[in-house]
Design an enzyme around this catalytic site. Structure first.
Site, PDB file in Angstrom:
ATOM      1  N   THR A  35      -7.276   3.377   1.445  1.00  0.00           N
ATOM      2  CA  THR A  35      -6.786   2.437   2.447  1.00  0.00           C
ATOM      3  C   THR A  35      -5.260   2.543   2.431  1.00  0.00           C
ATOM      4  OG1 THR A  35      -6.448   0.621   0.893  1.00  0.00           O
ATOM      5  CG2 THR A  35      -8.668   0.853   1.831  1.00  0.00           C
ATOM      6  N   ALA A  81     -11.455  -1.198  -7.269  1.00  0.00           N
ATOM      7  CA  ALA A  81     -11.376  -1.122  -5.805  1.00  0.00           C
ATOM      8  C   ALA A  81     -11.476  -2.508  -5.193  1.00  0.00           C
ATOM      9  CB  ALA A  81     -12.498  -0.239  -5.263  1.00  0.00           C
ATOM     10  N   THR A 133      -9.251 -11.319 -11.043  1.00  0.00           N
ATOM     11  CA  THR A 133      -7.954 -11.984 -10.979  1.00  0.00           C
ATOM     12  C   THR A 133      -8.041 -13.437 -11.465  1.00  0.00           C
ATOM     13  OG1 THR A 133      -6.370 -12.868  -9.376  1.00  0.00           O
ATOM     14  CG2 THR A 133      -8.533 -12.404  -8.530  1.00  0.00           C
ATOM     15  N   ASP A 134      -6.903 -13.973 -11.902  1.00  0.00           N
ATOM     16  CA  ASP A 134      -6.841 -15.396 -12.271  1.00  0.00           C
ATOM     17  C   ASP A 134      -6.912 -16.293 -11.027  1.00  0.00           C
ATOM     18  OD1 ASP A 134      -4.311 -14.863 -11.194  1.00  0.00           O
ATOM     19  OD2 ASP A 134      -3.196 -15.737 -12.865  1.00  0.00           O
ATOM     20  N   GLU A 135      -6.723 -15.699  -9.827  1.00  0.00           N
ATOM     21  CA  GLU A 135      -6.658 -16.529  -8.622  1.00  0.00           C
ATOM     22  C   GLU A 135      -8.004 -17.187  -8.303  1.00  0.00           C
ATOM     23  OE1 GLU A 135      -4.263 -14.857  -5.464  1.00  0.00           O
ATOM     24  OE2 GLU A 135      -3.140 -13.651  -6.891  1.00  0.00           O
ATOM     25  N   TYR A 159      -8.679 -14.018  -0.058  1.00  0.00           N
ATOM     26  CA  TYR A 159      -8.663 -13.014  -1.140  1.00  0.00           C
ATOM     27  C   TYR A 159      -9.363 -13.545  -2.384  1.00  0.00           C
ATOM     28  CZ  TYR A 159      -6.875 -10.596  -5.280  1.00  0.00           C
ATOM     29  OH  TYR A 159      -6.777  -9.957  -6.507  1.00  0.00           O
ATOM     30  N   LYS A 163     -12.883 -12.397  -4.260  1.00  0.00           N
ATOM     31  CA  LYS A 163     -12.936 -11.926  -5.655  1.00  0.00           C
ATOM     32  C   LYS A 163     -13.875 -12.818  -6.467  1.00  0.00           C
ATOM     33  CE  LYS A 163     -11.001  -9.051  -7.479  1.00  0.00           C
ATOM     34  NZ  LYS A 163     -11.311  -7.598  -7.685  1.00  0.00           N
ATOM     35  N   ASN A 189       0.319  -8.775 -11.879  1.00  0.00           N
ATOM     36  CA  ASN A 189       0.866  -7.573 -12.501  1.00  0.00           C
ATOM     37  C   ASN A 189       2.146  -7.131 -11.801  1.00  0.00           C
ATOM     38  OD1 ASN A 189      -1.810  -5.455 -13.729  1.00  0.00           O
ATOM     39  ND2 ASN A 189      -1.777  -7.668 -13.624  1.00  0.00           N
ATOM     40  N   HIS A 294      -0.690 -22.027   0.045  1.00  0.00           N
ATOM     41  CA  HIS A 294      -0.029 -21.339  -1.073  1.00  0.00           C
ATOM     42  C   HIS A 294      -0.342 -22.005  -2.422  1.00  0.00           C
ATOM     43  CE1 HIS A 294       4.008 -19.184  -2.135  1.00  0.00           C
ATOM     44  NE2 HIS A 294       3.021 -18.848  -2.935  1.00  0.00           N
TER      45      HIS A 294
HETATM   46  P1  NAD Z   1      -4.233  -2.185  -4.723  1.00  0.00           P
HETATM   47  O1  NAD Z   1      -4.385  -2.858  -3.415  1.00  0.00           O
HETATM   48  O2  NAD Z   1      -2.909  -1.633  -5.115  1.00  0.00           O
HETATM   49  O3  NAD Z   1      -5.279  -0.974  -4.845  1.00  0.00           O
HETATM   50  C1  NAD Z   1      -6.608  -1.072  -4.430  1.00  0.00           C
HETATM   51  C2  NAD Z   1      -7.187   0.350  -4.374  1.00  0.00           C
HETATM   52  O4  NAD Z   1      -8.563   0.238  -3.991  1.00  0.00           O
HETATM   53  C3  NAD Z   1      -6.510   1.238  -3.329  1.00  0.00           C
HETATM   54  O5  NAD Z   1      -6.285   2.515  -3.885  1.00  0.00           O
HETATM   55  C4  NAD Z   1      -7.520   1.300  -2.195  1.00  0.00           C
HETATM   56  O6  NAD Z   1      -7.447   2.493  -1.461  1.00  0.00           O
HETATM   57  C5  NAD Z   1      -8.823   1.175  -2.966  1.00  0.00           C
HETATM   58  N1  NAD Z   1      -9.924   0.653  -2.135  1.00  0.00           N
HETATM   59  C6  NAD Z   1      -9.878  -0.423  -1.286  1.00  0.00           C
HETATM   60  N2  NAD Z   1     -11.087  -0.592  -0.716  1.00  0.00           N
HETATM   61  C7  NAD Z   1     -11.911   0.358  -1.234  1.00  0.00           C
HETATM   62  C8  NAD Z   1     -13.280   0.682  -1.061  1.00  0.00           C
HETATM   63  N3  NAD Z   1     -14.050  -0.018  -0.211  1.00  0.00           N
HETATM   64  N4  NAD Z   1     -13.800   1.713  -1.760  1.00  0.00           N
HETATM   65  C9  NAD Z   1     -13.031   2.429  -2.619  1.00  0.00           C
HETATM   66  N5  NAD Z   1     -11.724   2.187  -2.813  1.00  0.00           N
HETATM   67  C10 NAD Z   1     -11.169   1.152  -2.139  1.00  0.00           C
HETATM   68  O7  NAD Z   1      -4.751  -3.236  -5.806  1.00  0.00           O
HETATM   69  P2  NAD Z   1      -4.287  -3.447  -7.316  1.00  0.00           P
HETATM   70  O8  NAD Z   1      -3.130  -4.373  -7.335  1.00  0.00           O
HETATM   71  O9  NAD Z   1      -4.199  -2.127  -7.983  1.00  0.00           O
HETATM   72  O10 NAD Z   1      -5.544  -4.255  -7.861  1.00  0.00           O
HETATM   73  C11 NAD Z   1      -6.643  -3.576  -8.457  1.00  0.00           C
HETATM   74  C12 NAD Z   1      -7.688  -4.603  -8.863  1.00  0.00           C
HETATM   75  O11 NAD Z   1      -7.105  -5.525  -9.780  1.00  0.00           O
HETATM   76  C13 NAD Z   1      -8.203  -5.459  -7.694  1.00  0.00           C
HETATM   77  O12 NAD Z   1      -9.583  -5.663  -7.883  1.00  0.00           O
HETATM   78  C14 NAD Z   1      -7.436  -6.769  -7.810  1.00  0.00           C
HETATM   79  O13 NAD Z   1      -8.204  -7.826  -7.310  1.00  0.00           O
HETATM   80  C15 NAD Z   1      -7.266  -6.861  -9.309  1.00  0.00           C
HETATM   81  N6  NAD Z   1      -6.083  -7.607  -9.769  1.00  0.00           N
HETATM   82  C16 NAD Z   1      -4.840  -7.343  -9.272  1.00  0.00           C
HETATM   83  C17 NAD Z   1      -3.728  -8.029  -9.756  1.00  0.00           C
HETATM   84  C18 NAD Z   1      -2.323  -7.735  -9.261  1.00  0.00           C
HETATM   85  O14 NAD Z   1      -1.389  -8.464  -9.618  1.00  0.00           O
HETATM   86  N7  NAD Z   1      -2.107  -6.687  -8.465  1.00  0.00           N
HETATM   87  C19 NAD Z   1      -3.894  -9.002 -10.741  1.00  0.00           C
HETATM   88  C20 NAD Z   1      -5.192  -9.242 -11.236  1.00  0.00           C
HETATM   89  C21 NAD Z   1      -6.262  -8.536 -10.748  1.00  0.00           C
HETATM   90  P1  TYD Z   2       2.378 -11.727  -4.298  1.00  0.00           P
HETATM   91  O1  TYD Z   2       3.144 -10.638  -4.964  1.00  0.00           O
HETATM   92  O2  TYD Z   2       1.920 -11.531  -2.895  1.00  0.00           O
HETATM   93  O3  TYD Z   2       1.160 -12.082  -5.274  1.00  0.00           O
HETATM   94  P2  TYD Z   2       0.112 -13.341  -5.221  1.00  0.00           P
HETATM   95  O4  TYD Z   2       0.192 -13.981  -3.905  1.00  0.00           O
HETATM   96  O5  TYD Z   2      -1.206 -12.645  -5.442  1.00  0.00           O
HETATM   97  O6  TYD Z   2       0.509 -14.220  -6.371  1.00  0.00           O
HETATM   98  O7  TYD Z   2       3.268 -13.039  -4.342  1.00  0.00           O
HETATM   99  C1  TYD Z   2       3.770 -13.565  -5.557  1.00  0.00           C
HETATM  100  C2  TYD Z   2       4.442 -14.861  -5.256  1.00  0.00           C
HETATM  101  O8  TYD Z   2       5.624 -14.610  -4.481  1.00  0.00           O
HETATM  102  C3  TYD Z   2       3.596 -15.791  -4.410  1.00  0.00           C
HETATM  103  O9  TYD Z   2       3.845 -17.138  -4.826  1.00  0.00           O
HETATM  104  C4  TYD Z   2       4.095 -15.585  -2.996  1.00  0.00           C
HETATM  105  C5  TYD Z   2       5.563 -15.265  -3.207  1.00  0.00           C
HETATM  106  N1  TYD Z   2       6.183 -14.346  -2.229  1.00  0.00           N
HETATM  107  C6  TYD Z   2       7.392 -14.679  -1.641  1.00  0.00           C
HETATM  108  O10 TYD Z   2       7.964 -15.755  -1.897  1.00  0.00           O
HETATM  109  N2  TYD Z   2       7.957 -13.799  -0.760  1.00  0.00           N
HETATM  110  C7  TYD Z   2       7.358 -12.615  -0.438  1.00  0.00           C
HETATM  111  O11 TYD Z   2       7.906 -11.861   0.394  1.00  0.00           O
HETATM  112  C8  TYD Z   2       6.121 -12.284  -1.059  1.00  0.00           C
HETATM  113  C9  TYD Z   2       5.422 -10.981  -0.749  1.00  0.00           C
HETATM  114  C10 TYD Z   2       5.568 -13.174  -1.954  1.00  0.00           C
END
Ligand code: NAD
Ligand code: TYD
Length: 355
Positions: A35, A81, A133-135, A159, A163, A189, A294
């Site tokens: 994606t 994914a 996720t913790d969300e 979202y 999850k 992260n 939010h």
């Molecule tokens: P990301 O959006 O960077 O990456 C998601 C990946 O999944 C992409 O490479 C995308 O192409 C692939 N993808 C999406 N739909 C797909 C499908 N139907 N089939 C196969 N591949 C698909 O996300 P991320 O930040 O790397 O998060 C990875 C996982 O960790 C997610 O499940 C997210 O919920 C979880 N997570 C993320 C965070 C964070 O802070 N980013 C924190 C806690 C948990």
């Molecule tokens: P984000 O990185 O989108 O992660 P999440 O919503 O999953 O926690 O956002 C982190 C925090 O920062 C969230 O409270 C929303 C805020 N935020 C801004 O204030 N400005 C921005 O441009 C973005 C993308 C997020």
């Protein structure tokens, strides 16, 4: 031995695959739909590495996943994914329902079919690890205790609701069918290869290109930040020693209000890349309309993971954010491709595997 990783071209999955191939001698089959969030540039360094098999495909494609499983016979499946961006989920929740819920369901069904057919010893050793996720726990007030594994699920965004649904499916596939599952619920992260729609990479890149740094609402929302490679080490540890059917909260004990995070990034950039005109990066901060619904505060109690599996993060926010900023400054090719959209040309077509 082989593991199958889904979503391994994304931010966390990409870091996980890169680390895994250094630390283990197993093969990784990397299934990713590519994606907008999937980026093969992240996996450039793996070209020619025959322990990395990239497959362009969808976790919701049960036939493809079943074929991959019977062809590669992995000992574990790790599901990264997902659609992962809260703001996108508000504008268009459909893809979140499709991938995070229906996709996880189809993945679980394909994995269950494969697992059912394994020999008894392979069945015992097999693991399905679901990355979440913790969300899913909703939002905290200032004085609430951090989320532990017993907190109620109270997701507030499309979202987090999608999850949460996927976590429930994973749990049910364990209780009903005996599938050997593990679930991790991690806090926010940050680190290398993070797509610049999320706060930290967006602020670093906007600052460097002279754009405004958008702060939603009053900027006092709190997130609990974890360096991505610490998340990857936690997943490896849970995969290795986690108790079947259990969930583990993963976090770094790094609660920060957004505005403080943005000021910290600006101060480090002032030091590492001072602006020619003598102004400060924090001058670019702009307060914008708040995100609907939010969540005010997330915080993780990661004591179960520490107590039962001995995991602790290696980085503090101070060390991790410096590493992250240095990485963005040193990796201009990756940044250029991601900001221009060139990464979407899927230059790595040769990774694809014909089934
Ligand atoms: P990301 O959006 O960077 O990456 C998601 C990946 O999944 C992409 O490479 C995308 O192409 C692939 N993808 C999406 N739909 C797909 C499908 N139907 N089939 C196969 N591949 C698909 O996300 P991320 O930040 O790397 O998060 C990875 C996982 O960790 C997610 O499940 C997210 O919920 C979880 N997570 C993320 C965070 C964070 O802070 N980013 C924190 C806690 C948990
Ligand atoms: P984000 O990185 O989108 O992660 P999440 O919503 O999953 O926690 O956002 C982190 C925090 O920062 C969230 O409270 C929303 C805020 N935020 C801004 O204030 N400005 C921005 O441009 C973005 C993308 C997020």
């Amino acid at each position: 031995m082989t593991i199958l990783v889904s979503g391994g071209a994304g931010f966390i999955g990409g870091n996980f695959v890169l680390d895994w191939l250094v630390q283990h001698d197993e093969t990784v089959v990397n299934l990713d739909k590519l994606t907008y969030a999937g980026n093969l540039d992240t996996l450039q360094g793996l070209r020619g590495n025959n322990r990395h098999v990239f497959v362009h495909g969808d976790i919701g494609d049960r036939e493809l996943v079943s074929d991959l499983l019977s062809m590669h016979r992995p000992r574990a499946v790790i599901n990264f994914a997902a659609e992962s961006h809260v703001d996108r989920s508000i504008h268009g929740p459909g893809d979140f329902i499709q991938t995070n819920i229906v996709g996880t369901f189809n993945l679980l069904e394909a994995v269950r079919g494969y697992w059912d057919g394994l020999a008894e010893d392979e069945k015992q050793g097999f693991r399905f690890l679901h990355v979440s996720t913790d969300e899913v726990y909703g939002t905290l007030s200032k004085d609430d205790a951090p989320f532990n594994e017993l907190n109620r699920y109270e997701p507030n965004s499309p979202y987090s609701a999608s999850k949460a649904a996927s976590d429930h499916l994973v749990r049910a596939w364990h209780h009903t069918y005996g599938l050997p599952v593990l679930t991790t619920n991690c806090s926010n992260n940050y680190g290398p290869y993070h797509f610049p729609e999320k706060l930290i990479p967006l602020v670093i890149l906007n600052a460097l290109s002279g754009k405004s740094l958008p702060i939603y609402g009053d900027g006092q929302q709190i997130r609990d930040w974890l360096y991505v490679r610490d998340h990857c080490s936690a997943i490896r540890r849970v995969l290795e020693a986690g108790k079947l059917g259990e969930t583990y909260n993963v976090g770094g004990w790094n609660e920060k209000p957004n505005l403080e995070v943005v000021h910290t990034i600006c101060a480090i950039l002032d030091e590492l890349r001072p602006k020619a005109d003598g102004s400060r990066y924090s001058d670019q901060i702009t307060f914008v309309r708040d995100r609907p619904g939010h969540d005010r505060r997330y915080a993780i109690d990661a004591r179960k993971l520490e107590r039962e599996l001995g995991w602790r993060p290696a980085e503090t926010f101070e060390t991790g954010i410096r590493k992250t900023i240095a990485w963005y400054l040193d990796n201009q090719d990756w940044v250029r491709n991601v900001t221009s959209g060139a990464y979407r040309e899927w230059v790595g077509k040769q990774y694809e595997v014909e089934l």
